[in-house]
Write a protein that holds these residues in place. Structure first.
Motif, short mmCIF file in Angstrom:
data_model
loop_
_atom_site.label_atom_id
_atom_site.label_comp_id
_atom_site.label_asym_id
_atom_site.label_seq_id
_atom_site.Cartn_x
_atom_site.Cartn_y
_atom_site.Cartn_z
N PHE A 1 1.22 -1.18 0.14
CA PHE A 1 -0.17 -0.15 0.17
C PHE A 1 1.24 0.96 0.12
O PHE A 1 1.79 1.47 0.96
N THR A 2 0.38 2.33 -1.43
CA THR A 2 1.53 3.54 -0.83
C THR A 2 0.15 5.04 -1.06
O THR A 2 -0.71 4.33 -1.04
N GLN A 3 0.65 5.26 -0.54
CA GLN A 3 0.58 6.91 -0.99
C GLN A 3 0.60 7.66 -2.36
O GLN A 3 0.18 8.60 -2.67
N ARG A 4 1.63 6.79 -2.27
CA ARG A 4 2.36 7.15 -4.32
C ARG A 4 1.32 7.05 -5.36
O ARG A 4 0.57 6.59 -5.41
N GLY A 5 1.44 8.25 -6.73
CA GLY A 5 -0.04 7.89 -7.21
C GLY A 5 0.69 6.62 -8.10
O GLY A 5 1.02 6.06 -8.51
N LEU A 6 -0.21 5.56 -8.63
CA LEU A 6 -0.65 4.30 -9.22
C LEU A 6 -1.69 5.22 -10.62
O LEU A 6 -2.56 5.86 -10.55
N GLY A 7 -1.42 3.90 -11.30
CA GLY A 7 -2.40 3.86 -12.52
C GLY A 7 -3.20 2.44 -12.63
O GLY A 7 -2.74 2.24 -11.20
N TRP A 8 -3.44 2.92 -13.52
CA TRP A 8 -5.09 1.27 -13.10
C TRP A 8 -5.41 1.18 -14.87
O TRP A 8 -5.90 1.40 -15.44
N VAL A 9 -5.12 -0.81 -14.45
CA VAL A 9 -5.92 -0.76 -16.00
C VAL A 9 -6.91 -1.67 -16.48
O VAL A 9 -7.49 -2.65 -14.92
N PRO A 10 -7.67 -1.84 -16.69
CA PRO A 10 -9.19 -2.49 -17.67
C PRO A 10 -8.45 -4.26 -17.25
O PRO A 10 -8.31 -3.96 -18.24
N TRP A 11 -9.63 -4.72 -17.25
CA TRP A 11 -9.50 -5.86 -17.64
C TRP A 11 -10.75 -6.12 -19.00
O TRP A 11 -10.26 -7.07 -19.07
N LEU A 12 -11.64 -4.99 -18.83
CA LEU A 12 -12.47 -5.39 -20.52
C LEU A 12 -11.57 -3.64 -20.89
O LEU A 12 -11.32 -3.42 -20.49
N LEU A 13 -12.12 -3.64 -22.56
CA LEU A 13 -11.76 -2.70 -22.75
C LEU A 13 -12.66 -1.44 -22.75
O LEU A 13 -13.93 -1.58 -22.87
N PRO A 14 -12.40 -0.44 -21.47
CA PRO A 14 -13.17 1.06 -22.14
C PRO A 14 -13.67 1.05 -23.18
O PRO A 14 -13.02 1.01 -24.73
N VAL A 15 -13.56 2.09 -23.60
CA VAL A 15 -14.70 2.59 -24.60
C VAL A 15 -13.47 4.26 -24.92
O VAL A 15 -13.41 4.14 -24.23
N ALA A 16 -13.53 3.88 -26.08
CA ALA A 16 -12.08 4.67 -26.41
C ALA A 16 -12.71 5.67 -26.70
O ALA A 16 -13.43 6.67 -26.93
N GLU A 17 -11.19 6.64 -25.87
CA GLU A 17 -12.16 7.96 -25.76
C GLU A 17 -12.12 8.76 -27.00
O GLU A 17 -13.94 9.69 -27.03
N GLU A 18 -12.66 8.52 -28.47
CA GLU A 18 -12.46 9.51 -29.38
C GLU A 18 -13.93 8.47 -29.30
O GLU A 18 -14.98 9.16 -30.54
N ALA A 19 -14.55 7.50 -29.10
CA ALA A 19 -15.79 7.48 -29.50
C ALA A 19 -17.10 7.29 -28.24
O ALA A 19 -18.20 7.22 -28.90
#
Length: 207
Positions: free
Chosen positions: A17-35
């Motif tokens: 566990f940390t207070q430093r910023g983490l990324g997050w990756v999805p297991w299912l494809l999200p909607v593309a930003e342009e879509a």
């Protein structure tokens, strides 16, 4: 469905566990930003969230996302009355620590530190767990109530409320603690079921 499921065999996963910023990756494809449709962008509430895969994934159900986001913002940012921002963030961090949601714990622990200046106390919660002594009864009572609600919501009872009152919290402040813990008791489970945290490249080798 194989084209919608994403795996990360080489992902740099956080080891603690940390207070430093983490990324997050999805297991299912999200909607593309342009879509993103207009309805989906509206449901994000904050336009910057279009850059975040978690919210683009939730945007597949825009009505639910909009309701979820408005509830979140009201619980954590409506400070016209009730308890301070630091204690709301502490409730979310304690709940996330208990549930094992490393990403949510990092976000809300960092916010609790930013709002309170109590970095060491917040880090103690992350390092030692929810039974850690955070130095004063108000914070200890907020954590204890959040954990009780997280463990067995139906068993959260008068004794938990009494401890908060004894620590000096009034009705509105207690509602805010319950709101923060209850929301993240749900939100952790959603995030844990949809993806996982990652250590950003800039932190790798330094965590």
């Amino acid at each position: 469905m194989t084209d919608t499921v994403t795996e990360y065999p080489d992902l740099a996963r956080p080891r603690a566990f940390t207070q430093r910023g983490l990324g997050w990756v999805p297991w299912l494809l999200p909607v593309a930003e342009e879509a993103l449709t207009d309805a989906q962008r509206d449901a994000l509430i904050e336009p910057a969230r279009a850059k975040m895969p978690y919210f683009r994934l939730l945007a597949r159900d825009p009505d639910a996302l909009r309701a979820r986001t408005l509830t979140d913002l009201d619980i954590f940012y409506n400070v016209d009355g009730g308890i301070g921002r630091a204690e709301r963030e502490l409730a979310a961090a304690a709940t996330s620590r208990r549930n094992g949601c490393v990403f949510c714990a990092s976000v809300h622990a960092a916010s609790a530190t930013r709002e309170s200046g109590r970095e060491d106390d917040v880090q103690r919660l992350l390092d030692e767990g929810v039974d850690a002594d955070l130095g004063d009864e108000t914070w200890n009572a907020v954590v204890a109530a959040s954990v009780a609600l997280t463990d067995t919501p139906l068993a959260f009872d008068e004794a938990d409320i009494a401890r908060l009152r004894a620590a000096g919290l009034d009705d509105a402040e207690i509602v805010d603690v319950i709101g923060g813990a209850a929301f993240f008791n749900w939100a952790n489970r959603l995030m844990l079921s949809l993806g996982e945290p990652e250590v950003p490249a800039r932190q790798q080798g330094h965590s």
